[in-house]
Design a protein around this motif. Structure first.
Motif, PDB file in Angstrom:
ATOM      1  N   ILE A  73       0.829  -1.210   0.000  1.00 43.55           N
ATOM      2  CA  ILE A  73       0.000   0.000   0.000  1.00 43.55           C
ATOM      3  C   ILE A  73       0.863   1.258   0.000  1.00 43.55           C
ATOM      4  CG2 ILE A  73      -1.734   1.333   1.269  1.00 43.55           C
ATOM      5  CD1 ILE A  73      -2.795  -1.468   2.271  1.00 43.55           C
ATOM      6  N   ILE A  74       1.879   1.314   0.864  1.00 41.74           N
ATOM      7  CA  ILE A  74       2.720   2.512   0.893  1.00 41.74           C
ATOM      8  C   ILE A  74       3.470   2.643  -0.431  1.00 41.74           C
ATOM      9  CG2 ILE A  74       4.765   1.504   1.991  1.00 41.74           C
ATOM     10  CD1 ILE A  74       3.326   5.031   2.632  1.00 41.74           C
ATOM     11  N   GLY A  75       3.773   1.527  -1.069  1.00 41.68           N
ATOM     12  CA  GLY A  75       4.368   1.577  -2.407  1.00 41.68           C
ATOM     13  C   GLY A  75       3.427   2.219  -3.408  1.00 41.68           C
ATOM     14  N   ARG A  76       2.147   1.883  -3.336  1.00 40.39           N
ATOM     15  CA  ARG A  76       1.153   2.485  -4.234  1.00 40.39           C
ATOM     16  C   ARG A  76       1.006   3.984  -3.959  1.00 40.39           C
ATOM     17  NH1 ARG A  76      -2.804  -2.310  -2.886  1.00 40.39           N
ATOM     18  NH2 ARG A  76      -2.166  -3.820  -4.454  1.00 40.39           N
ATOM     19  N   VAL A  77       0.983   4.350  -2.674  1.00 39.05           N
ATOM     20  CA  VAL A  77       0.868   5.758  -2.291  1.00 39.05           C
ATOM     21  C   VAL A  77       2.032   6.543  -2.884  1.00 39.05           C
ATOM     22  CG1 VAL A  77       1.013   7.350  -0.320  1.00 39.05           C
ATOM     23  CG2 VAL A  77      -0.493   5.339  -0.202  1.00 39.05           C
ATOM     24  N   ARG A  78       3.228   6.014  -2.728  1.00 41.76           N
ATOM     25  CA  ARG A  78       4.419   6.700  -3.257  1.00 41.76           C
ATOM     26  C   ARG A  78       4.416   6.721  -4.780  1.00 41.76           C
ATOM     27  NH1 ARG A  78       8.241   3.739   1.166  1.00 41.76           N
ATOM     28  NH2 ARG A  78       8.118   5.362   2.779  1.00 41.76           N
ATOM     29  N   GLU A  79       4.025   5.621  -5.391  1.00 39.55           N
ATOM     30  CA  GLU A  79       3.980   5.543  -6.863  1.00 39.55           C
ATOM     31  C   GLU A  79       3.025   6.586  -7.438  1.00 39.55           C
ATOM     32  OE1 GLU A  79       2.129   2.293  -9.779  1.00 39.55           O
ATOM     33  OE2 GLU A  79       3.860   1.551  -8.624  1.00 39.55           O
ATOM     34  N   CYS A  80       1.928   6.848  -6.734  1.00 40.19           N
ATOM     35  CA  CYS A  80       0.946   7.843  -7.178  1.00 40.19           C
ATOM     36  C   CYS A  80       1.327   9.258  -6.745  1.00 40.19           C
ATOM     37  CB  CYS A  80      -0.433   7.499  -6.631  1.00 40.19           C
ATOM     38  SG  CYS A  80      -1.134   5.998  -7.323  1.00 40.19           S
ATOM     39  N   ALA A  81       2.471   9.393  -6.092  1.00 39.26           N
ATOM     40  CA  ALA A  81       2.959  10.691  -5.607  1.00 39.26           C
ATOM     41  C   ALA A  81       1.937  11.383  -4.705  1.00 39.26           C
ATOM     42  CB  ALA A  81       3.385  11.596  -6.759  1.00 39.26           C
ATOM     43  N   LEU A  82       1.249  10.577  -3.883  1.00 39.65           N
ATOM     44  CA  LEU A  82       0.289  11.143  -2.932  1.00 39.65           C
ATOM     45  C   LEU A  82       1.028  11.637  -1.698  1.00 39.65           C
ATOM     46  CD1 LEU A  82      -2.465   8.387  -2.972  1.00 39.65           C
ATOM     47  CD2 LEU A  82      -2.534  10.595  -4.113  1.00 39.65           C
ATOM     48  N   GLU A  83       0.497  12.700  -1.109  1.00 43.17           N
ATOM     49  CA  GLU A  83       1.033  13.146   0.170  1.00 43.17           C
ATOM     50  C   GLU A  83       0.623  12.133   1.229  1.00 43.17           C
ATOM     51  OE1 GLU A  83       1.180  17.644   0.975  1.00 43.17           O
ATOM     52  OE2 GLU A  83      -0.685  17.301  -0.160  1.00 43.17           O
ATOM     53  N   TYR A  84       1.517  11.907   2.184  1.00 40.46           N
ATOM     54  CA  TYR A  84       1.182  11.053   3.315  1.00 40.46           C
ATOM     55  C   TYR A  84       1.906  11.561   4.551  1.00 40.46           C
ATOM     56  CZ  TYR A  84       5.641   8.663   2.372  1.00 40.46           C
ATOM     57  OH  TYR A  84       6.963   8.371   2.170  1.00 40.46           O
ATOM     58  N   TRP A  85       1.373  11.171   5.706  1.00 40.47           N
ATOM     59  CA  TRP A  85       1.860  11.692   6.973  1.00 40.47           C
ATOM     60  C   TRP A  85       1.945  10.571   8.000  1.00 40.47           C
ATOM     61  CZ3 TRP A  85      -2.002  13.595   3.947  1.00 40.47           C
ATOM     62  CH2 TRP A  85      -1.788  14.835   3.349  1.00 40.47           C
ATOM     63  N   ALA A  86       2.823  10.785   8.983  1.00 41.26           N
ATOM     64  CA  ALA A  86       2.959   9.840  10.083  1.00 41.26           C
ATOM     65  C   ALA A  86       1.955  10.116  11.195  1.00 41.26           C
ATOM     66  CB  ALA A  86       4.381   9.901  10.649  1.00 41.26           C
ATOM     67  N   ASP A  87       1.235  11.234  11.093  1.00 38.31           N
ATOM     68  CA  ASP A  87       0.346  11.641  12.179  1.00 38.31           C
ATOM     69  C   ASP A  87      -0.993  12.147  11.632  1.00 38.31           C
ATOM     70  OD1 ASP A  87       1.864  13.935  11.122  1.00 38.31           O
ATOM     71  OD2 ASP A  87       0.729  15.074  12.616  1.00 38.31           O
ATOM     72  N   PRO A  88      -2.039  12.068  12.444  1.00 37.50           N
ATOM     73  CA  PRO A  88      -3.373  12.480  11.976  1.00 37.50           C
ATOM     74  C   PRO A  88      -3.529  13.989  11.793  1.00 37.50           C
ATOM     75  CG  PRO A  88      -3.470  11.864  14.282  1.00 37.50           C
ATOM     76  CD  PRO A  88      -2.087  11.514  13.796  1.00 37.50           C
ATOM     77  N   LYS A  89      -2.636  14.782  12.345  1.00 35.39           N
ATOM     78  CA  LYS A  89      -2.714  16.235  12.171  1.00 35.39           C
ATOM     79  C   LYS A  89      -1.962  16.694  10.921  1.00 35.39           C
ATOM     80  CE  LYS A  89      -3.461  17.208  17.023  1.00 35.39           C
ATOM     81  NZ  LYS A  89      -3.016  17.928  18.213  1.00 35.39           N
ATOM     82  N   HIS A  90      -1.412  15.738  10.192  1.00 36.95           N
ATOM     83  CA  HIS A  90      -0.698  16.017   8.939  1.00 36.95           C
ATOM     84  C   HIS A  90       0.452  16.998   9.136  1.00 36.95           C
ATOM     85  CE1 HIS A  90      -4.344  14.674   6.297  1.00 36.95           C
ATOM     86  NE2 HIS A  90      -4.023  13.801   7.215  1.00 36.95           N
ATOM     87  N   GLN A  91       1.230  16.791  10.198  1.00 38.53           N
ATOM     88  CA  GLN A  91       2.378  17.651  10.459  1.00 38.53           C
ATOM     89  C   GLN A  91       3.701  16.961  10.108  1.00 38.53           C
ATOM     90  OE1 GLN A  91       1.635  18.608  14.595  1.00 38.53           O
ATOM     91  NE2 GLN A  91       0.445  20.406  14.035  1.00 38.53           N
ATOM     92  N   ASP A  92       3.724  15.646  10.140  1.00 39.34           N
ATOM     93  CA  ASP A  92       4.953  14.877   9.893  1.00 39.34           C
ATOM     94  C   ASP A  92       4.865  14.252   8.502  1.00 39.34           C
ATOM     95  OD1 ASP A  92       7.340  13.558  10.156  1.00 39.34           O
ATOM     96  OD2 ASP A  92       6.712  12.275  11.816  1.00 39.34           O
TER      97      ASP A  92
END
Length: 150
Positions: A73-92
Motif C-alpha cells: 500500500i505505501i508503495g502504491r501511495v508513493r507511486e501515485c505521488a500522494l502526500e502522506y503523513w505519520a500523524d493524523p494532524k498532517h504535520q509529519d
C-alpha cells in the motif's frame, strides 16, 4: 448480536473514490448498485460511496493491515505521488510512524476523507514497546496508573 453491514461514504464522484479505495488497499473492484458504488472492505462490511454536491465533512477510516500489505500500500501511495503523513494532524509529512512497534501512515482519498493504515492496533504494544503509543501514556497518566519508570 449486531454487526456493522455498510457505511455510506459521501464523495464528489462515487466511482472515482470507490475505485481509489479498492486500488490503493487491494480490495476487489467496486460494484455499482443503484446510486451506490460499493467496495467490500471486510467479509461483512461494504463502503457504499454516493456522489453528492453537498458539503462533505471529511471522515477518518483506519484499516489494520499486515506488514506485507503495508509495504504494498505505501508503495502504491508513493507511486501515485500522494502526500502522506505519520500523524493524523498532517504535520509529519512523508514519514511513517512506528507506534506500538508497528507501522502507520495517513493519506487522503479524492474527496478528502483520511485513510489510515496500521500494522498494530492502538495500544497493542503496551508499555514494553520501543515506540509506546502516546494515547496509552495519556490514558495511564489520566487514571493515575502511570508506572514509576525511575
Amino acid at each position: 448480536m449486531s454487526v456493522l453491514n455498510h457505511q455510506i461514504v459521501w464523495a464528489r464522484d462515487a466511482e472515482t473514490s470507490a475505485r481509489f479505495l479498492a486500488d490503493m488497499l487491494g480490495f476487489e473492484p467496486p460494484v455499482k448498485l443503484g446510486h451506490f458504488v460499493m467496495v467490500q472492505v471486510s467479509p461483512d462490511i461494504t463502503f457504499d460511496f454516493m456522489t453528492t454536491d453537498r458539503d462533505i465533512t471529511a471522515q477518518h477510516y483506519a484499516f489494520l493491515v499486515s506488514e506485507e500489505e503495508f509495504d504494498v500500500i505505501i508503495g502504491r501511495v508513493r507511486e501515485c505521488a500522494l502526500e502522506y503523513w505519520a500523524d493524523p494532524k498532517h504535520q509529519d509529512a512523508s514519514n511513517i510512524n512506528r507506534l506500538d512497534d508497528g507501522r502507520g501512515v495517513y493519506f487522503n482519498d479524492p474527496s478528502g476523507h483520511e485513510l489510515e493504515i496500521i500494522t498494530r492496533p492502538y495500544g497493542s504494544g503496551g508499555l514494553d514497546a520501543e515506540h509506546v503509543n502516546p494515547l496509552l501514556m495519556e490514558e495511564l497518566a489520566a487514571s493515575g496508573k502511570l508506572p514509576d519508570l525511575s
